[in-house]
Design an enzyme around this catalytic site. Structure first.
Site, PDB file in Angstrom:
ATOM      1  N   ASP A  67       0.812  -1.223   0.000  1.00  0.00           N
ATOM      2  CA  ASP A  67       0.000   0.000   0.000  1.00  0.00           C
ATOM      3  C   ASP A  67       0.842   1.269   0.000  1.00  0.00           C
ATOM      4  OD1 ASP A  67       0.911  -0.508   2.591  1.00  0.00           O
ATOM      5  OD2 ASP A  67      -1.067  -0.983   3.365  1.00  0.00           O
ATOM      6  N   ASN A 135      -7.825  -2.886  14.429  1.00  0.00           N
ATOM      7  CA  ASN A 135      -9.206  -3.196  14.032  1.00  0.00           C
ATOM      8  C   ASN A 135      -9.269  -4.420  13.103  1.00  0.00           C
ATOM      9  OD1 ASN A 135      -8.184  -2.218  11.646  1.00  0.00           O
ATOM     10  ND2 ASN A 135      -9.594  -0.488  11.470  1.00  0.00           N
ATOM     11  N   HIS A 137      -7.475  -4.861  10.335  1.00  0.00           N
ATOM     12  CA  HIS A 137      -7.214  -4.642   8.907  1.00  0.00           C
ATOM     13  C   HIS A 137      -5.915  -5.327   8.474  1.00  0.00           C
ATOM     14  CE1 HIS A 137      -4.943  -0.537   9.590  1.00  0.00           C
ATOM     15  NE2 HIS A 137      -4.051  -1.501   9.455  1.00  0.00           N
ATOM     16  N   GLU A 142      -9.912  -2.046   5.426  1.00  0.00           N
ATOM     17  CA  GLU A 142     -10.559  -1.789   6.705  1.00  0.00           C
ATOM     18  C   GLU A 142     -11.776  -2.705   6.875  1.00  0.00           C
ATOM     19  OE1 GLU A 142      -9.015   0.033   8.672  1.00  0.00           O
ATOM     20  OE2 GLU A 142      -8.136   1.784   7.720  1.00  0.00           O
TER      21      GLU A 142
HETATM   22  C1  F6R Z   1       1.421  -1.527   6.185  1.00  0.00           C
HETATM   23  C2  F6R Z   1       0.083  -2.099   6.309  1.00  0.00           C
HETATM   24  C3  F6R Z   1      -0.709  -2.070   7.572  1.00  0.00           C
HETATM   25  C4  F6R Z   1       0.109  -2.419   8.814  1.00  0.00           C
HETATM   26  C5  F6R Z   1      -0.777  -2.414  10.050  1.00  0.00           C
HETATM   27  C6  F6R Z   1       0.042  -2.616  11.317  1.00  0.00           C
HETATM   28  O1  F6R Z   1       1.919  -1.687   4.876  1.00  0.00           O
HETATM   29  O2  F6R Z   1      -0.384  -2.576   5.341  1.00  0.00           O
HETATM   30  O3  F6R Z   1      -1.787  -2.963   7.459  1.00  0.00           O
HETATM   31  O4  F6R Z   1       0.677  -3.686   8.648  1.00  0.00           O
HETATM   32  O5  F6R Z   1      -1.459  -1.195  10.138  1.00  0.00           O
HETATM   33  O6  F6R Z   1       0.888  -1.514  11.484  1.00  0.00           O
HETATM   34  P1  F6R Z   1       2.055  -1.525  12.556  1.00  0.00           P
HETATM   35  O7  F6R Z   1       3.012  -2.582  12.148  1.00  0.00           O
HETATM   36  O8  F6R Z   1       2.657  -0.147  12.484  1.00  0.00           O
HETATM   37  O9  F6R Z   1       1.415  -1.814  13.878  1.00  0.00           O
END
Ligand code: F6R
Length: 242
Positions: A67, A135, A137, A142
């Site tokens: 992403d 959450n 995701h 989401e």
């Molecule tokens: C990042 C991504 C997100 C993160 C998730 C956890 O490329 O796709 O889904 O993996 O938000 O983020 P952290 O590792 O910062 O807790």
């Protein structure tokens, strides 16, 4: 799903790095699916250390990322392009043209389709690293995102904006949209390693492993993938039944 519970973030990072390093040694032209965020930083450091100390080469490896924020170009230090260059690519011998991160700038209407064309050309990842949002995701899919989704542009939820505000000077600087691989695209990876640490992730981990498969908790779809390893610390595992 295979579950591995580790003592702490360092141990989670070491276990996850082992999967990636062993794959690249066995298959020097592997396709790797990569993520940003706090979770994979330790693992990326260990991949760089292994490359420097043991010479594991990434010159024939190809990568794609999950992403990118819409509106940030690669020179912006909050962009995921920048993150990947700083935290991984510049420490390896991978040619930058072998790395792919969705573009956050350009024609809003075609960003997603352009990235899907890149993914089609690369085929599914041999190994995909995932983090998980509090959450549930995965990537920026989401709760409520269709399991059939391919790359698309999403409005970030308030919860995700708040989670990500720690990387920005102020919450107002957090972009409101991102371009993200969809859930169906992520499920094409041959093998997936999902890593999570801290009590903040415990509820999402419980739902993902023990809850129903539901679009309300996007990561729960991983129960239907044939080869997923979940590597968590004791805090993230703290709500699991067993
Ligand atoms: C990042 C991504 C997100 C993160 C998730 C956890 O490329 O796709 O889904 O993996 O938000 O983020 P952290 O590792 O910062 O807790």
């Amino acid at each position: 799903m295979k579950l591995v519970v580790c003592k702490n973030y360092d141990e989670v990072s070491a276990k996850a790095a082992e999967y990636f390093i062993n794959l690249v040694k066995a298959k020097p032209n592997a396709v790797l699916g990569l993520a940003t965020g706090s979770s994979p930083i330790g693992m990326y450091k260990l991949m760089i250390a292994d490359h420097e100390q043991n010479g594991t080469s990434y010159k024939d490896v190809k990568t794609y990322n999950l992403d990118e924020y819409v509106g940030l170009d690669g020179s912006n230090n909050q962009s995921y392009h920048y993150f990947m260059n700083e935290n991984l690519f510049k420490g390896l011998d991978i040619p930058l043209e072998n790395t792919h991160v969705p573009s956050g700038i350009g024609n809003h209407d075609t960003l997603a389709a352009e990235y899907d064309a890149v993914l089609d050309e690369l085929g599914g990842a041999d190994l995909q690293i995932l983090g998980i949002g509090s959450n549930g995701h995965i990537a920026f899919n989401e709760p409520g995102t269709s399991f059939a989704s391919t790359t698309h542009i999403v409005d970030l939820t308030e919860e995700t904006i708040q989670d990500n505000a720690r990387f920005f000077d102020s919450i107002d600087d957090v972009p409101r949209e991102s371009v993200t691989m969809g859930i169906a695209s992520i499920m094409k990876a041959k093998k997936i390693v999902l890593i999570a640490t801290s009590a903040h992730k415990a509820e999402a981990i419980k739902g993902m492993i023990e809850g129903p498969v539901t679009e309300d908790l996007p990561a729960s779809i991983l129960q239907q993938h044939p080869d997923v390893v979940v590597i968590v610390d004791t805090e993230a595992a703290s709500l699991l039944d067993k």
